[in-house]
Design an enzyme around this catalytic site. Structure first.
Site: not given
Ligand code: F6P
Length: 550
Positions: A208, A214, A270-271, A356, A387, A507
């Site tokens: 987003k 990452e 995002g979620r 979240e 199990h 972060k």
């Molecule tokens: O974990 C924090 C967060 O902002 C989530 O809400 C989101 O889904 C994820 O990081 C990834 O964010 P982006 O889509 O901006 O890479």
């Protein structure tokens, strides 16, 4: 925005008094006293059959909880969401994931713009692109057909697409491999790419913000892998990388063509984004028609949320039961138990969605809550969980309500397996609810010393959700049921379910620690606690021994 704290709403006191009266009522007694209970508390909505009868709730409990929902302003907040009001107050944003599945031709005007029209313009571009890739018209840099799609994203940019791909595999093009890379741990990327041919691989970089460390790290390494495999010609990127983001400028800066970029908007959390362009890999896998069916399933549940009276509104009832157990039964956890291997990633998806969203300690107005908010969500597919942690569900000391998700028809031909699977789901829900009394255990001739060990207290509540089949539409309705449960719980708790400030501190600290880990000189003392400094020194030494800087 001022929120009347939960405890100050009149229904809260009424529920507290009511709980004192019903807390010792067993499910055995509730069923024995009401022959119509099973039928009265089961509902069919949007292709889902949802059975709430195994809950520790009387008709009065439901009435009081619905009163609480009214006093909490649930109907008004639902309306506000659908109207596009900025109900994500801490970020000043609308919350309009429901617009992502609104049928073509409907209108939802926000800030003078019809967002539904914009949604369909992107869906059309996604469909055209998906068709080109799926038909082989879109080829890689060397002219080869795409045989592998790698979704690079994390959190909401990974969990929805990964979960949907697993769930809908029978509907996917089996000649194309799908991989999902999320973790910054290089193992994730290296293992995903190990057996892939760069000439046949398409990366879908989903973020987003297009700044998540990452995803940016994985995307950069993926780019390097691609170029190394294709002779270093940078023009290859255009045929092998597409992006999904709200930040088109950053996408361009990364080197991905605007033509190969699929946008969405800051009013999609995002979620809550798997029905936006974030679902591009899902569409590539199942095709535009099946993706439309997925959206239709979501939309059917959206409409139910918007129009059904609260006492027959499934997401509302599910949320109110969640509040009931968290508040009055001390439930600090809840389990999601999909009795379908294809829904294996559903618990992980719901963990982000619920925790979240509602893992919050302050209300919308910044005041600190004096009541529990989100429990811990966890789960494993049946029968694996049986199990592993079911022992605790049956006889442990924590009180853990659970959801069973079952499909009436399997997506494979192994009928005997499916019959066993379904029988296990029913058996577990029955055992959790009704247990086995001491008298019953004794009557089986159990030695005295073992009797207490073999007693099952029961009264452990469950919801059973039956899908006819795991189709795209059923998956959509199921996920929307949970999305809206989370919304309503958040309204009752008075929190902002659409921000996530709690992920920020880690972060910031990680960026500083990465610099200190890799710096040439010894980092200054006193910048961290003694534990962190000692660990940093140890890991710097390991890095030096391996030949790295620092
Ligand atoms: O974990 C924090 C967060 O902002 C989530 O809400 C989101 O889904 C994820 O990081 C990834 O964010 P982006 O889509 O901006 O890479």
């Amino acid at each position: 925005m001022h929120v009347v704290p939960l405890r100050q709403r009149p229904a809260f006191a009424a529920l507290t008094a009511h709980h004192a009266r019903v807390r010792d009522l067993s499910l055995r007694a509730l069923f024995a006293g009401d022959p119509a209970r099973a039928a009265r508390l089961a509902f069919d909505v949007a292709g889902l059959h949802v059975d709430f009868s195994k809950h520790r709730a009387t008709a009065e409990t439901v009435d009081l909880l619905v009163r609480l929902a009214h006093e909490s302003g649930v109907p008004a907040r639902i309306e506000a969401m659908f109207r596009g009001d900025r109900i994500n107050t801490t970020e000043g944003r609308s919350v309009l994931h429901v617009a992502l599945r609104a049928p073509r031709g409907t209108r939802l005007v926000v800030d003078g713009e019809d967002v539904v029209e914009k949604v369909h313009a992107v869906l059309d571009r996604m469909a055209a692109f998906s068709e080109r890739v799926r038909s082989g018209a879109w080829t890689g840099h060397t002219g080869k057909r795409i045989r592998a799609v790698v979704n690079v994203g994390i959190g909401g940019s990974d969990l929805g697409p990964a979960m949907a791909w697993e769930a809908l595999r029978p509907f996917t093009d089996r000649s194309v491999a799908f991989r999902f890379v999320s973790n910054v741990d290089g193992t994730d990327l290296v293992e995903a790419l190990r057996d892939l041919d760069p000439a046949e691989t398409l990366f879908v970089v989903v973020s987003k913000t297009f700044s998540t460390v990452e995803t940016m790290t994985n995307a950069a390494s993926a780019r390097a892998w691609l170029l190394a495999g294709l002779g270093g010609d940078a023009r290859a990127v255009a045929r092998h990388f597409v992006a999904v983001s709200t930040d088109l400028a950053r996408v361009r800066a990364f080197g991905i063509d605007p033509e190969a970029t699929f946008g969405f908007w800051d009013w999609v959390g995002g979620r809550y984004s798997m029905t936006s362009a974030v679902g591009l890999s899902t569409m590539l896998a199942v095709g535009p028609d099946r993706f439309r069916e997925l959206l239709d399933g979501f939309h059917a549940m959206d409409e139910h949320l918007r129009t059904a009276p609260l006492e027959r509104n499934l997401p509302v009832l599910k949320a109110l039961l969640g509040v009931w157990y968290a508040q009055w039964f001390g439930a600090a956890a809840c389990a999601v138990l999909p009795y379908d291997q294809a829904l294996r990633r559903l618990p992980a998806y719901l963990q982000q969605l619920a925790m979240e969203s509602n893992g919050k300690r302050v209300r919308l107005d910044g005041t600190v809550v004096d009541h529990p908010t989100s429990p811990v969500w966890f789960g494993e597919p049946g029968t694996n969980g049986q199990h592993s942690f079911f022992q605790l569900l049956h006889q442990g000391t924590p009180f853990v309500p659970a959801d069973f998700v079952v499909c009436a028809h399997p997506s494979h031909g192994l009928r005997a397996h499916h019959d066993l699977l379904v029988a296990n789901a029913l058996a577990q829900a029955e055992a959790l609810a009704f247990g086995r009394t001491e008298a019953e255990v004794r009557a089986e001739g159990t030695p005295d010393a073992l009797v207490p060990h073999r007693v099952f207290p029961g009264d452990r509540p469950t919801t059973t959700i039956v899908l006819d089949r795991l189709t795209p539409a059923a998956l959509g309705a199921l996920v929307a049921l949970y999305e809206h449960q989370v919304l309503v719980e958040g309204v009752v708790w008075g929190v902002d379910s659409f921000d996530q400030w709690g992920v920020e501190l880690g972060k910031v600290l990680a960026t500083r620690l990465r610099d200190e880990l890799t710096a040439d000189g010894e980092p200054a003392r006193g910048r961290h606690d003694a534990s962190t400094e000692a660990l940093l020194r140890r890991l710097r030494a390991a890095r030096r021994a391996a030949g790295g800087a620092g």
